[in-house]
Design an enzyme around this catalytic site. Structure first.
Site, short mmCIF file in Angstrom:
data_model
loop_
_atom_site.label_atom_id
_atom_site.label_comp_id
_atom_site.label_asym_id
_atom_site.label_seq_id
_atom_site.Cartn_x
_atom_site.Cartn_y
_atom_site.Cartn_z
N ARG A 138 -22.63 -76.75 -81.65
CA ARG A 138 -22.05 -77.42 -80.30
C ARG A 138 -22.13 -79.05 -80.15
O ARG A 138 -22.50 -79.53 -81.13
CB ARG A 138 -22.95 -76.67 -78.96
CG ARG A 138 -24.39 -76.69 -79.36
CD ARG A 138 -25.19 -77.89 -79.68
NE ARG A 138 -24.98 -79.02 -78.50
CZ ARG A 138 -25.27 -80.13 -78.59
NH1 ARG A 138 -25.71 -80.54 -79.85
NH2 ARG A 138 -25.13 -81.08 -77.75
N GLY A 139 -21.58 -79.48 -78.99
CA GLY A 139 -21.41 -81.09 -79.25
C GLY A 139 -19.98 -81.19 -79.59
O GLY A 139 -19.45 -80.74 -80.66
N ALA A 140 -18.95 -82.07 -78.71
CA ALA A 140 -17.66 -81.88 -79.05
C ALA A 140 -17.08 -82.35 -80.25
O ALA A 140 -16.29 -81.82 -80.63
CB ALA A 140 -17.02 -83.23 -77.78
N ARG A 166 -13.77 -72.66 -77.03
CA ARG A 166 -14.52 -73.30 -75.91
C ARG A 166 -13.45 -74.17 -75.24
O ARG A 166 -12.87 -74.92 -76.07
CB ARG A 166 -15.73 -74.18 -76.25
CG ARG A 166 -17.04 -73.25 -76.70
CD ARG A 166 -18.19 -74.23 -76.77
NE ARG A 166 -18.61 -74.39 -75.37
CZ ARG A 166 -19.79 -75.37 -75.27
NH1 ARG A 166 -20.30 -75.98 -76.21
NH2 ARG A 166 -20.22 -75.48 -74.00
N GLN A 169 -30.45 -78.59 -74.23
CA GLN A 169 -30.03 -79.52 -75.40
C GLN A 169 -30.86 -80.74 -75.66
O GLN A 169 -31.13 -81.03 -76.65
CB GLN A 169 -28.45 -79.77 -75.45
CG GLN A 169 -27.73 -78.72 -75.65
CD GLN A 169 -27.12 -77.63 -74.49
OE1 GLN A 169 -27.86 -77.94 -73.36
NE2 GLN A 169 -26.20 -77.15 -74.42
N ASP A 216 -17.20 -84.74 -73.35
CA ASP A 216 -16.56 -83.70 -73.92
C ASP A 216 -15.06 -83.82 -73.85
O ASP A 216 -14.09 -83.26 -74.46
CB ASP A 216 -16.90 -82.47 -73.27
CG ASP A 216 -18.21 -82.16 -73.81
OD1 ASP A 216 -19.15 -82.65 -73.04
OD2 ASP A 216 -18.46 -81.32 -74.70
N ASN A 261 -18.70 -84.36 -69.17
CA ASN A 261 -19.83 -84.00 -70.08
C ASN A 261 -20.83 -83.06 -69.36
O ASN A 261 -20.50 -82.55 -68.30
CB ASN A 261 -20.53 -85.43 -69.98
CG ASN A 261 -21.39 -85.48 -71.24
OD1 ASN A 261 -21.42 -85.00 -72.37
ND2 ASN A 261 -22.93 -85.71 -70.86
N LYS A 262 -21.95 -82.66 -70.13
CA LYS A 262 -22.58 -81.47 -69.87
C LYS A 262 -23.07 -81.54 -68.39
O LYS A 262 -23.44 -82.67 -67.77
CB LYS A 262 -23.93 -81.75 -70.50
CG LYS A 262 -24.87 -80.85 -70.27
CD LYS A 262 -24.59 -79.31 -70.54
CE LYS A 262 -23.87 -78.91 -71.65
NZ LYS A 262 -23.23 -77.49 -71.56
O1 MRU Z 1 -22.47 -77.33 -74.37
P1 MRU Z 1 -22.67 -78.26 -75.53
O2 MRU Z 1 -23.95 -78.55 -75.92
O3 MRU Z 1 -21.57 -78.14 -76.42
O4 MRU Z 1 -22.25 -79.85 -74.56
C1 MRU Z 1 -22.52 -81.17 -75.26
C2 MRU Z 1 -22.22 -82.25 -74.45
O5 MRU Z 1 -22.00 -82.13 -73.34
C3 MRU Z 1 -22.23 -83.60 -75.27
O6 MRU Z 1 -22.90 -84.63 -74.58
C4 MRU Z 1 -20.95 -83.84 -75.55
O7 MRU Z 1 -20.21 -83.06 -76.18
C5 MRU Z 1 -20.99 -85.12 -76.37
S1 MRU Z 1 -21.25 -85.00 -77.99
C6 MRU Z 1 -21.41 -86.29 -78.80
#
Ligand code: MRU
Length: 336
Positions: A46-48, A82, A177, A218, A228-229
């Site tokens: 996970r993470g963009a 996703r 996270q 994201d 973002n999250k």
């Molecule tokens: O659902 P996730 O854990 O993939 O969400 C991740 C985030 O929201 C991060 O802040 C975002 O992807 C930036 S990663 C450098």
């Protein structure tokens, strides 16, 4: 052990199973398209930026394992695993356009992310005061990017450059996270930090001397609205109220100039069980209705600046973001 979240494993795509952290640092290998899609959809990866790199390697794997007739549909499944982080679709499209050199292009995307993370951290250094609290949300470190991280990479680099930072880490409900991954990475990096529940962020801003808020993204629309999250928007509102500058750090691959504003960003909605259960224990009455958007959009007017590999973009973002995207494309080493 390295916190590189994904790598090419020869017969598959290796990854750290982030669902298991911090209890276990477990390495696994996805050996089919279905396993790649599952790892992304269940947040094992996970993470963009990390899901972009993983998806790119996933396309290379698919090209090796599936017949040409099945290839396009399988790549489309990876691309759609996703919806919110544009990095995934961007990376899959880029690898497909490099046919038949899929693996080489995936490696180039991975290398470019490492370089971007370093440039983002350099550009962000001027935002950090000599000392003070720093608020952040979710996880944006090495595990999220395949490099040094974006927002968390900036914080760790500022610490290494001698800034006396103390990080206030939102736990990041519902999948934690912040508590599971950001706290883990900060400990590995030796950065002073305190974990808080998401609802404590506003009070921490008032009571703990927070001087800066910095988060990842994201997807960023042309006008600077940034997804973002879930919980990021509330953090930005709290920062505005307390006069604390709120920054977004993200590579240009997260900027989606096709979208005029954040209202066009697709927001992933995940299953209600993620809220109704807490670390496998029941946390709400069974079947109780629950709404579980995984992301929110922070309006551009709450964002003091967007740090990319091309520097710090400021409002009006309709002018600065296209400049950043063009600059990043020009400076990127194109694969031969
Ligand atoms: O659902 P996730 O854990 O993939 O969400 C991740 C985030 O929201 C991060 O802040 C975002 O992807 C930036 S990663 C450098």
């Amino acid at each position: 052990m390295s916190l590189d979240p994904v790598w090419w494993a020869g017969d598959g795509v290796g990854y750290i199973d982030q669902r298991r952290l911090p209890a276990a640092l477990e390495q696994r290998t996805a050996r089919s398209t279905a396993e790649v899609v599952e790892a992304i959809a269940t947040l094992a990866v996970r993470g963009a930026p990390a899901i972009g790199i993983f998806g790119a390697y996933g396309v290379a794997l698919t090209a090796q394992t599936l017949s040409p007739e099945d290839f396009a549909a399988a790549a489309a499944r990876i691309r759609a695993a996703r919806p919110t982080a544009v990095n995934l679709a961007w990376a899959v499209d880029r690898v497909l356009a490099a046919a038949p050199h899929y693996l080489r292009e995936a490696e180039a995307i991975h290398a470019a992310q490492r370089a971007s993370d370093r440039l983002i951290a350099q550009a962000a250094l001027e935002l950090f005061p000599p000392r003070g609290g720093v608020a952040t949300h979710c996880n944006t470190g090495p595990l999220a990017t395949g490099g040094d991280g974006t927002a968390l990479g900036c914080i760790i680099a500022a610490h290494r450059a001698g800034r006396d930072v103390h990080v206030y880490v939102d736990e990041t409900r519902p999948l934690l996270q912040g508590a599971r991954l950001t706290a883990y990475e900060l400990r590995e990096a030796g950065v002073p930090a305190t974990l808080i529940v998401d609802g404590a962020a506003a009070l921490a801003m008032r009571a703990k001397g927070i001087a800066l808020a910095i988060v990842g993204a994201d997807r960023i629309a042309r006008n600077g609205d940034a997804a973002n999250k879930i919980g990021t928007y509330a953090l930005a509102i709290a920062a505005k109220y307390h006069g604390i500058p709120f920054y977004v750090a993200a590579p240009c691959s997260t900027i989606d100039l096709r979208l005029a504003s954040g209202t066009e960003i697709p927001i992933e909605e995940r299953g209600p069980e993620e809220i109704r259960a807490f670390l496998a224990a029941s946390a709400a009455p069974p079947e109780f209705p629950a709404y579980n958007p995984a992301f929110d959009v922070t309006p551009a007017d709450l964002i003091a600046g967007i740090v990319t590999e091309a520097g710090i973009a400021r409002a009006p973002y309709e002018e600065s973001l296209p400049r950043h995207v063009r600059g990043a494309a020009l400076s990127q080493v194109t694969s031969p």
